[in-house]
Design an enzyme around this catalytic site. Structure first.
Site, PDB file in Angstrom:
ATOM      1  N   ASP A 187       0.991  -1.262  -0.096  1.00  0.00           N
ATOM      2  CA  ASP A 187       0.011  -0.017  -0.003  1.00  0.00           C
ATOM      3  C   ASP A 187       0.663   1.045   0.041  1.00  0.00           C
ATOM      4  OD1 ASP A 187      -2.341  -1.605  -0.082  1.00  0.00           O
ATOM      5  OD2 ASP A 187      -2.379  -1.393   2.287  1.00  0.00           O
TER       6      ASP A 187
ATOM      7  N   TYR B 208       5.313  -9.155   8.432  1.00  0.00           N
ATOM      8  CA  TYR B 208       4.896  -7.627   8.358  1.00  0.00           C
ATOM      9  C   TYR B 208       4.943  -7.438   9.902  1.00  0.00           C
ATOM     10  CZ  TYR B 208       2.946  -8.240   3.743  1.00  0.00           C
ATOM     11  OH  TYR B 208       2.721  -8.777   2.442  1.00  0.00           O
TER      12      TYR B 208
ATOM     13  N   ASP C 122      -7.581   1.506   7.064  1.00  0.00           N
ATOM     14  CA  ASP C 122      -6.274   1.835   7.425  1.00  0.00           C
ATOM     15  C   ASP C 122      -6.665   3.301   7.967  1.00  0.00           C
ATOM     16  OD1 ASP C 122      -6.534   3.706   5.023  1.00  0.00           O
ATOM     17  OD2 ASP C 122      -5.016   2.448   3.995  1.00  0.00           O
TER      18      ASP C 122
ATOM     19  N   ARG D 242      -4.659  -5.153   6.398  1.00  0.00           N
ATOM     20  CA  ARG D 242      -5.627  -4.296   6.764  1.00  0.00           C
ATOM     21  C   ARG D 242      -6.667  -5.042   7.134  1.00  0.00           C
ATOM     22  NH1 ARG D 242      -7.115  -0.937   2.011  1.00  0.00           N
ATOM     23  NH2 ARG D 242      -5.938  -2.455   0.746  1.00  0.00           N
TER      24      ARG D 242
END
Length: 303
Positions: A47, A75, A89, A181
């Site tokens: 993103d 992550y 987000d 997300r």
């Protein structure tokens, strides 16, 4: 007669530590320009506000992109508890809120159902296609977007920090196609308090690690110089998850022509996907059968 594309015919990987505020496509274009490369592509979108590993394949290395895309990735991300947004987000609008704040133990217990083989609904603002159109475009146009759940393998999901009551830092290792997300959104739902991603960083992807990545500032400073070339990593690193089989000069020649070629015994078993090398360079990827590799991808690298 087709026009020859301008640029350098270079192959390899450039591992970029992507900054926030830049799209993955913009990073690819920056790298292609800086290296003067004919062909470039990335192995897994981040993103725009996310940071971390964005592995850029150049030239013949683009043929190995699927193996990095399919590899495990890790992550580290911060979840803002108490708020849901329309984008899942911090860039989106708050659409629901709650004063409830779970304890550390409640969060840890809620992580368990997200491990292993799970089904995950992608965010409405994502690049998933619906009837040929990107979901994010439909969502921006105000359409009610309904996305089907998709399978995802989550190998590990750990709580690593709790800075304050409103935030929790998690680390996740997962397979292809995972949306962090969605994890934040669904965790907030499971806890009854809502949630969205506040910060996101991909710390490694397959064999590539963020701490080894080059920055955009370095790319700008070294653009069009031999120094930037020194950051290139071999095409072969994109094949790290496949067994390597060495081949003879004759086998290499047959494989380069797209024919099955003899390879020496190695770690591959009958029917396994593997890659053949000659003098340390990748020749082809294919299926190993009865002492030969049957190629599916052939690398056009200089001798």
């Amino acid at each position: 007669m087709a026009r020859k594309r301008k640029g350098r015919d270079i192959s390899g990987w450039l591992v970029v530590d992507k900054p926030a505020g830049m799209t993955s496509t913009a990073v690819v274009n920056k790298v292609r320009w800086a290296l003067g490369a004919i062909k470039a592509g990335h192995a897994g979108t981040l993103d725009p506000e996310a940071t971390g590993v964005l592995a850029i394949a150049l030239g013949e290395a683009t043929k190995t992109v699927p193996y990095i895309t399919d590899a495990l990735k890790a992550y580290v991300f911060t979840v803002r508890l108490g708020q849901a947004t329309n984008t899942d987000d911090a860039e989106g609008e708050v659409i629901a809120s709650s004063d409830l704040r779970p304890t550390d133990e409640q969060i840890k217990e809620a992580l368990a159902p997200f491990l292993g083989d799970i089904m995950q609904v992608p965010p409405k603002f994502s690049a998933v296609k619906i009837d040929g159109q990107r979901a994010y475009k439909l969502a921006r146009d105000g359409e009610d977007v309904e996305l089907a759940a998709r399978p995802l393998w989550v190998e590990e999901l750990l709580m690593v920090d709790r800075p304050d009551a409103d935030h929790v830092v998690l680390e996740m290792t997962c397979g292809k196609g995972g949306y962090v997300r969605s994890i934040a959104r669904d965790l907030g739902t499971a806890l009854g308090c809502h949630g969205h991603v506040r910060e996101l960083r991909r710390i490694w992807s397959g064999p590539f690690e963020a701490e080894d990545g080059i920055t955009i500032e370095q790319i700008d400073a070294l653009a069009k110089t031999p120094e930037l070339d020194s950051y290139l990593r071999p095409l072969e690193e994109g094949l790290a998850d496949l067994p390597e089989l060495k081949c003879s000069p004759e086998g290499a020649q047959r494989l380069r022509n797209g024919n099955p070629g003899m390879v020496y015994p190695g770690d591959a078993e009958y029917g396994d996907e593997a890659w053949a090398s000659f003098e340390g360079r990748a020749v082809a990827v294919g299926v190993y059968k009865s002492g030969e590799l049957h190629p599916s991808r052939v690398f056009a690298l200089s001798e």
